[in-house]
Design an enzyme around this catalytic site. Structure first.
Site, PDB file in Angstrom:
ATOM      1  N   GLN A  54       0.829  -1.171   0.011  1.00 47.55           N
ATOM      2  CA  GLN A  54      -0.158   0.070   0.266  1.00 47.55           C
ATOM      3  C   GLN A  54       0.871   1.484   0.029  1.00 47.55           C
ATOM      4  O   GLN A  54       0.549   2.500  -0.431  1.00 47.55           O
ATOM      5  CB  GLN A  54      -0.934   0.001   1.258  1.00 47.55           C
ATOM      6  CG  GLN A  54      -2.116  -1.131   1.128  1.00 47.55           C
ATOM      7  CD  GLN A  54      -2.947  -0.850   2.210  1.00 47.55           C
ATOM      8  OE1 GLN A  54      -2.613  -1.435   3.361  1.00 47.55           O
ATOM      9  NE2 GLN A  54      -4.028  -0.295   2.350  1.00 47.55           N
ATOM     10  N   LEU A 100      -7.539   1.760   3.284  1.00 44.40           N
ATOM     11  CA  LEU A 100      -6.918   3.165   3.077  1.00 44.40           C
ATOM     12  C   LEU A 100      -6.599   3.485   1.505  1.00 44.40           C
ATOM     13  O   LEU A 100      -6.404   4.745   1.138  1.00 44.40           O
ATOM     14  CB  LEU A 100      -5.437   3.127   3.676  1.00 44.40           C
ATOM     15  CG  LEU A 100      -5.383   2.911   5.452  1.00 44.40           C
ATOM     16  CD1 LEU A 100      -4.115   2.707   5.979  1.00 44.40           C
ATOM     17  CD2 LEU A 100      -6.206   4.238   6.052  1.00 44.40           C
TER      18      LEU A 100
END
Lengths: 165, 174
Positions: A54, A100
Site C-alpha cells: 500500500q 486506506l
C-alpha cells in the site's frame, strides 16, 4: 526515522494488484520500515492494519492491530507479520470493510471466522497465531494485499447477511 | 461553476433493457452518473439516479421522452443539492420480521429514532403468501448514543410481537 508518513497508493494503481515478493533480509532497515509503516497507518482514518504494497514496497509484510478496533475484540496485540501464510480456515462471516487505498467506500466481504497463520516477526523468528472474528478479518484483508487482492475483488451483495462480524 | 446534480426517478413495469436504454441515452449526451439505486418493487422497476451534465431538468426529461414512452415509464427529474464522497458508515444493523400487519415500519422506525438511530439504508419486503403475508425489513444505520438504547428499544418491539435482531457493525479498515 522520518516523521513524514509514507505516501499511500490508491486504487487503481497497478501495484495494488501485484503479488509481492517474500522478505529475505531481516535487518535494521526492515525494522525501521515496519515502524514507518505503522506511523503511516496511524495518520489515516482509524486503520487497524496496513500492508507494505500500500506504500509501494512490494514485499510480504503487513501490520495487524486489532487493539485499535472501536469496540474491544479478541486480539494478539499489535503484530508485524512477515511472509505470512494462512494454514487453516474455519467458518464464514460477513463484515464491512474499507481500505486506506480505496477512500470513501466500504462494502461487505465474506471472510473465514477463524484462521491459523504462520509468519515471521521482524527478527525472522517463526510465529503462529490462531485468530478469530475481527482480528482474523484484518489479517485476511492484509494478506490479500500481499497477493494483489483488494476487498473490492471479494465484495458480496449489499444485502448479504451471514452472521455479521 | 460545477453543474448541479439532478435526481432522476424512473418507475415502470419491469422489463429487460430499461437501465441499458436510459443510461445509453444519457451517456450519448456526455452526462455524468453519480450514485444510483435501482430495484424491483412489486412488479415495477424503480430507478433513482444522480445525473449531471445533461442539461436542465426539462432538457433531461426531453432527452428521455422516447425511452419513457417506449417502456411506459413514469419519469421525474429534480435539481438537488447533492454531492459525492459523502458516505457514512453504519454501525448497527436491525432486521425485523413478523406476520404482516399495518404500522410495522412506522412503529419500528419511530422506536429506533427515539433510541438514537439514523437510518442510512432500509429495504423491506412482503413475503409468504397472499393470504398469510409476512413482513421482513433490513435496516442499516448509525447510532448517536451507542447500541444499548437500540437493544432496549428492540425489547419493547418484541413485546408487540415483532422478531427483531440487532447486530453491531464494525467496519474494518486496513
Amino acid at each position: 526515522m522520518s516523521v513524514e508518513p509514507l505516501p499511500i497508493l490508491t486504487y487503481p494503481d497497478e501495484r495494488l494488484k501485484t503479488e509481492c515478493e517474500p522478505v529475505e533480509q531481516f535487518d535494521p532497515e526492515l525494522r525501521e520500515f515496519a515502524e514507518h509503516l505503522q506511523y503511516t497507518a496511524d495518520q489515516g482514518p482509524s486503520a487497524v492494519g496496513i500492508a507494505a504494497p500500500q506504500v509501494g514496497r512490494m514485499q510480504r509484510l503487513c501490520l495487524v492491530d486489532a487493539t485499535r478496533a472501536k469496540r474491544p475484540v479478541d486480539n494478539h496485540g499489535p503484530l508485524v507479520l512477515i511472509n505470512p501464510a494462512i494454514t487453516n480456515w474455519k467458518g464464514f462471516a460477513v463484515g464491512r470493510e474499507g481500505c486506506l487505498s480505496i477512500p470513501d467506500y466500504t462494502g461487505k466481504v465474506i471472510r473465514a471466522e477463524t484462521i491459523e497463520l504462520t509468519a515471521q516477526d521482524v527478527e525472522g523468528r517463526t510465529v503462529t497465531f490462531k485468530m478469530k472474528g475481527f482480528e482474523a478479518r484484518i489479517a485476511q484483508h492484509e494478506i490479500d494485499h500481499l497477493d494483489g487482492i483488494l476487498f473490492l475483488d471479494r465484495l458480496v451483495s449489499r444485502h448479504a447477511d451471514l452472521r455479521e462480524r | 461553476m460545477t453543474k448541479p446534480w439532478l435526481l432522476l426517478t424512473l418507475v415502470g413495469a419491469d422489463r429487460p433493457g430499461i437501465v441499458a436504454q436510459v443510461t445509453r441515452v444519457l451517456f450519448g449526451v456526455g452526462a455524468e452518473l453519480g450514485e444510483t439505486a435501482m430495484m424491483r418493487l412489486g412488479n415495477q422497476f424503480a430507478i433513482m439516479m444522480m445525473v449531471r451534465g445533461a442539461g436542465t431538468t426539462d432538457e433531461v426529461a426531453g432527452l428521455l421522452e422516447s425511452t419513457r414512452a417506449d417502456f411506459g415509464l413514469k419519469l421525474h427529474v429534480d435539481e438537488i443539492d447533492a454531492a459525492l464522497h459523502q458516505h457514512r458508515e453504519p454501525d448497527v444493523s436491525v432486521i425485523v420480521h413478523s406476520a404482516d400487519r399495518s404500522g410495522i415500519v412506522a412503529d419500528v422506525t419511530a422506536a429506533l429514532l427515539e433510541a438514537g438511530m439514523n437510518i442510512l439504508d432500509l429495504r423491506s419486503d412482503v413475503g409468504g403468501s397472499a393470504d398469510k403475508p409476512i413482513y421482513i425489513m433490513q435496516i442499516d444505520g448509525e447510532t448517536t448514543d451507542g447500541i444499548e438504547p437500540i437493544e432496549q428499544c428492540v425489547a419493547q418491539l418484541a413485546d408487540q410481537g415483532l422478531t427483531v435482531r440487532v447486530t453491531p457493525l464494525q467496519t474494518m479498515r486496513g
